[in-house]
Design a protein around this motif. Structure first.
Motif, mmCIF file in Angstrom:
data_model
loop_
_atom_site.group_PDB
_atom_site.id
_atom_site.type_symbol
_atom_site.label_atom_id
_atom_site.label_comp_id
_atom_site.label_asym_id
_atom_site.label_seq_id
_atom_site.Cartn_x
_atom_site.Cartn_y
_atom_site.Cartn_z
ATOM 1 N N ASP A 41 0.845 -1.198 0.000
ATOM 2 C CA ASP A 41 0.000 0.000 0.000
ATOM 3 C C ASP A 41 0.878 1.245 0.000
ATOM 4 N N ASN A 42 0.442 2.279 -0.687
ATOM 5 C CA ASN A 42 1.186 3.536 -0.711
ATOM 6 C C ASN A 42 0.839 4.435 0.476
ATOM 7 N N LEU A 43 -0.266 4.140 1.153
ATOM 8 C CA LEU A 43 -0.730 4.980 2.256
ATOM 9 C C LEU A 43 0.082 4.728 3.524
ATOM 10 N N ASP A 44 0.718 5.770 4.028
ATOM 11 C CA ASP A 44 1.422 5.714 5.310
ATOM 12 C C ASP A 44 0.369 5.880 6.400
ATOM 13 N N PRO A 45 0.122 4.831 7.198
ATOM 14 C CA PRO A 45 -0.948 4.927 8.192
ATOM 15 C C PRO A 45 -0.639 5.876 9.347
ATOM 16 N N PHE A 46 0.611 6.271 9.509
ATOM 17 C CA PHE A 46 0.967 7.174 10.605
ATOM 18 C C PHE A 46 0.731 8.639 10.242
ATOM 19 N N SER A 47 0.927 8.991 8.974
ATOM 20 C CA SER A 47 0.692 10.373 8.542
ATOM 21 C C SER A 47 -0.597 10.510 7.738
ATOM 22 N N ASN A 48 -1.181 9.366 7.356
ATOM 23 C CA ASN A 48 -2.373 9.326 6.525
ATOM 24 C C ASN A 48 -2.148 10.012 5.177
ATOM 25 N N ALA A 49 -0.929 9.893 4.662
ATOM 26 C CA ALA A 49 -0.576 10.466 3.363
ATOM 27 C C ALA A 49 -0.085 9.348 2.434
ATOM 28 N N ASN A 50 -0.393 9.467 1.159
ATOM 29 C CA ASN A 50 0.051 8.494 0.161
ATOM 30 C C ASN A 50 1.461 8.846 -0.294
ATOM 31 N N VAL A 51 2.462 8.389 0.476
ATOM 32 C CA VAL A 51 3.845 8.818 0.233
ATOM 33 C C VAL A 51 4.881 7.694 0.264
#
Length: 125
Positions: A41-51
């Motif tokens: 997944d591209n979504l960083d669950p800690f920042s909630n950004a696709n990075v």
């Protein structure tokens, strides 16, 4: 099961990643210096950004205590988020810094020089 052509192998710089939209889901695809391919997944669950596709690839050894008291040492290739630096195992999606967090990982194949990703969870296959 959706299998999608993402790009050619040369479109992904060694030790880098790209992002692809597959069925409305952002997937990060990575290439190591020895041409191993991974997708999570591209979504960083800690920042909630696709990075995550813009993160840094690294490696470490993860030690796990086994039931018999011995210790298993496994080499892990990870991606470090460019935001808060949490590390995710590229093969499994498991966060190395918080065992309660795990991303989906996906099957990646190379057909000639074409990088193909399947939305089938790699760990379920």
């Amino acid at each position: 099961m959706t299998i999608q052509l993402i790009c050619t192998l040369n479109d992904i710089i060694p030790e880098g990643g790209v992002c692809a939209l597959i069925e409305g889901k952002q997937v990060a695809i990575f290439r190591t210096k020895d041409n191993q391919l991974f997708a999570i997944d591209n979504l960083d669950p800690f920042s909630n950004a696709n990075v995550l596709s813009r993160g840094l690839i690294g490696g470490t050894v993860v030690k796990t205590e086994l039931e018999d008291g011995s210790v298993s040492e496994d080499e892990v290739i990870y991606i470090a988020s460019p935001i808060y630096k949490q590390r995710f195992d590229l093969a499994t999606g498991q966060c190395l810094d918080d065992e309660t967090v795990k991303l989906d990982s996906y099957e990646v194949s190379l057909e000639g020089d074409q990088v193909m990703v399947s939305l089938t969870n790699a760990m379920a296959a």
